[in-house]
Design an enzyme around this catalytic site. Structure first.
Site, PDB file in Angstrom:
ATOM      1  N   LYS A 113       0.816  -1.215   0.000  1.00 27.77           N
ATOM      2  CA  LYS A 113       0.000   0.000   0.000  1.00 27.77           C
ATOM      3  C   LYS A 113       0.853   1.271   0.000  1.00 27.77           C
ATOM      4  O   LYS A 113       0.400   2.315  -0.442  1.00 27.77           O
ATOM      5  CB  LYS A 113      -0.984  -0.019   1.166  1.00 27.77           C
ATOM      6  CG  LYS A 113      -2.018  -1.136   0.978  1.00 27.77           C
ATOM      7  CD  LYS A 113      -3.186  -1.063   1.916  1.00 27.77           C
ATOM      8  CE  LYS A 113      -4.254  -2.075   1.533  1.00 27.77           C
ATOM      9  NZ  LYS A 113      -3.823  -3.485   1.736  1.00 27.77           N
TER      10      LYS A 113
HETATM   11  C1  LIG Z   1      -4.479  -4.564   1.189  1.00 26.18           C
HETATM   12  C2  LIG Z   1      -3.701  -5.827   1.067  1.00 26.18           C
HETATM   13  C3  LIG Z   1      -4.074  -6.842   0.156  1.00 26.18           C
HETATM   14  C4  LIG Z   1      -5.320  -6.744  -0.706  1.00 26.18           C
HETATM   15  O1  LIG Z   1      -5.204  -5.764  -1.718  1.00 26.18           O
HETATM   16  P1  LIG Z   1      -6.505  -5.228  -2.482  1.00 26.18           P
HETATM   17  O2  LIG Z   1      -6.012  -4.090  -3.303  1.00 26.18           O
HETATM   18  O3  LIG Z   1      -7.459  -4.802  -1.416  1.00 26.18           O
HETATM   19  O4  LIG Z   1      -7.041  -6.352  -3.298  1.00 26.18           O
HETATM   20  C5  LIG Z   1      -3.275  -7.968   0.070  1.00 26.18           C
HETATM   21  N1  LIG Z   1      -2.185  -8.126   0.851  1.00 26.18           N
HETATM   22  C6  LIG Z   1      -1.801  -7.172   1.736  1.00 26.18           C
HETATM   23  C7  LIG Z   1      -0.611  -7.424   2.588  1.00 26.18           C
HETATM   24  C8  LIG Z   1      -2.542  -6.000   1.889  1.00 26.18           C
HETATM   25  O5  LIG Z   1      -2.163  -5.066   2.776  1.00 26.18           O
END
Ligand SMILES: *Cc1c(COP(=O)(O)O)cnc(C)c1O
Length: 471
Positions: A113
């Site tokens: 993120k």
């Molecule tokens: C947020 C997240 C996901 C999922 O990603 P999306 O964009 O919501 O599909 C997967 N793995 C981790 C470690 C995350 O923080």
């Protein structure tokens, strides 16, 4: 470039207008009115660019209301080796022939993120400065999103963050990451309740329009288009590293929850990136796997949403999924409005299995899917450690597990690594009987002084806190 709503609203907006907004006025999500096409000559030119320059090239196709020099400077200041740990920013790690990990989690909070949120922080500061405005970001987190948002917004002019989290329910490492921030513009609110209580409070405050306007409340959730377009960049960067020339195709496997990450892959593919398959991996919360297998999209109740060892994928509905359905249905906004605005809220499901567009979706859009369970996760973490000496986190393990069912000879499979194992240490210990490696900058983080306010699960208490901390 102008942006349209997936529910057919007549407005057309520029990038900076939607940057600070959430949903479109009709409740839809914003998408560009068309996907810019990238030809072979352009790919060739981009192949050797450093990450920040590639980011500028891609973003400038979608942003026409920030002067080029300013956007270039924002990209250069965001994607640095100091912040992301390596000169490549998203280096590939080979596991075996035809199977590699793309490291997206070397940013400040050790989850993918950061890739988008770091850019968002700089874009917000820029745009708010230009308008002479301020913004108070109110969010709810059970871990990764909240810390990524706080590390992106800390010290930024014009922005304050009020992040609610369920008191005592995040991992000690995640709590330490967030609560050790001492920046005056970052406020941690530990709510005595569960994650749903936090989310309900955020919704209630956002629905209090007078309060929202007076205190300029905004969000940074995953439906924000700027986050999505920032993620498009690492699909190109991964492709260039995995291939020698543009005649080659690669596939990507993406651990998915809210369909944000993989939606960026869909956009990259629509732009002409030579992607064979986009493989979507879920955990036990298999809303999306079910859709790609059957054509039925069925949201879950909170009682039906499992708490798993890959918690960032524990979702009951996928907030970005509407974007893909809009493309799948030939960008028919009225139809999407009927499905998401009416049918889904009335019945909790819709069924596209009889739709010709769904039946050809795998061929047209490259989508495939699979699901992974706690036992699969443990097995994959063990196997990857034993055979390759590589420790993967629980979400990446879900991706790896599913990727192995979709390998094709001659097509490299790139699995997106979405977090580092240290964030989910308990499951690593369960799988391997040892603690995960800890990056040096996080040594002793649990012992740092904590800056957090514990509040009752009460809308008025949160509103009072915000009011008291806005001059
Ligand atoms: C947020 C997240 C996901 C999922 O990603 P999306 O964009 O919501 O599909 C997967 N793995 C981790 C470690 C995350 O923080």
């Amino acid at each position: 470039m102008l942006y349209v709503s997936t529910r057919g609203h007549a407005d057309r907006k520029h990038f900076c207008e939607i940057l600070l907004e959430g949903l479109a006025p009709d409740g839809g999500l914003y998408l560009p009115e068309r996907y810019p096409q990238v030809d072979g000559a352009t790919l060739e030119k981009w192949r050797t660019l450093p990450y920040h320059a590639l980011a500028f090239e891609i973003l400038s196709l979608y942003i026409d209301d920030i002067p080029a020099d300013d956007l270039k400077a924002i990209c250069a200041k965001t994607y640095t080796q100091e912040v992301f740990g390596t000169p490549q920013i998203v280096p590939l790690k080979k596991l075996e022939d035809g199977l590699v990990l793309e490291a997206l989690s070397n940013g400040p909070t050790l989850a993918f993120k950061d890739m988008a949120m770091q850019l968002l922080g700089n874009l917000f500061e820029y745009e708010l400065g230009r308008r002479g405005e301020e913004l108070n970001i109110l969010g709810a987190t059970s871990g990764d999103t909240g810390s990524a948002a706080e590390y992106a917004m800390r010290g930024k002019k014009g922005v304050r963050v009020f992040m609610t989290s369920p008191h005592g329910r995040m991992s000690p490492f995640q709590q330490a990451q967030m609560f050790s921030l001492q920046d005056a513009n970052i406020h941690n609110l530990a709510v005595e309740g569960v994650f749903d209580d936090c989310q309900d409070i955020v919704k209630a405050v956002s629905n209090d329009l007078a309060f929202k306007r007076k205190y300029r409340i905004g969000t940074v959730n995953s439906i924000n288009w700027a986050r999505l377009v920032a993620q498009v960049v690492y699909y190109f960067a991964g492709y260039f590293q995995a291939t020698k020339g543009n005649a080659q195709k690669v596939s990507f496997t993406v651990p998915s929850g809210n369909f944000g990450n993989i939606c960026a892959g869909h956009v990259a593919r629509m732009m002409g990136l030579p992607v064979a398959k986009l493989v979507l991996a879920t955990n036990e919360n298999d809303v999306l796997d079910e859709f790609f297998r059957t054509g039925v999209y069925r949201v879950r109740s909170s009682a039906d949403t499992h708490e798993t060892s890959s918690p960032s994928m524990d979702i009951s509905k996928a907030s970005n999924f509407e974007r893909f359905v809009f493309d799948l249905l030939g960008r028919d906004g009225a139809r999407v409005k009927q499905l998401f605005g009416e049918q889904l809220s009335a019945t909790g499901r819709f069924d596209l299995s009889a739709e010709p567009a769904f039946q050809t979706a795998a061929a047209t859009y490259g989508f495939a899917s699979g699901k992974s369970t706690h036992a699969d996760r443990l097995e994959t973490i063990r196997d990857t450690w034993k055979r390759f000496g590589v420790m993967v986190d629980t979400h990446t393990a879900d991706g790896l597990k599913v990727a192995r069912s979709h390998l094709q000879p001659g097509v490299p499979m790139v699995v997106l690594e979405t977090a580092l194992p240290i964030k989910f240490a308990a499951t690593i210990v369960e799988a391997l009987g040892r603690e995960p490696e800890r990056p040096a900058q996080f040594e002793g983080i649990e012992q740092l002084p904590k800056r957090v306010t514990v509040l009752a699960p009460d809308v008025a208490a949160v509103q009072a806190f915000i009011a008291a901390h806005c001059p």
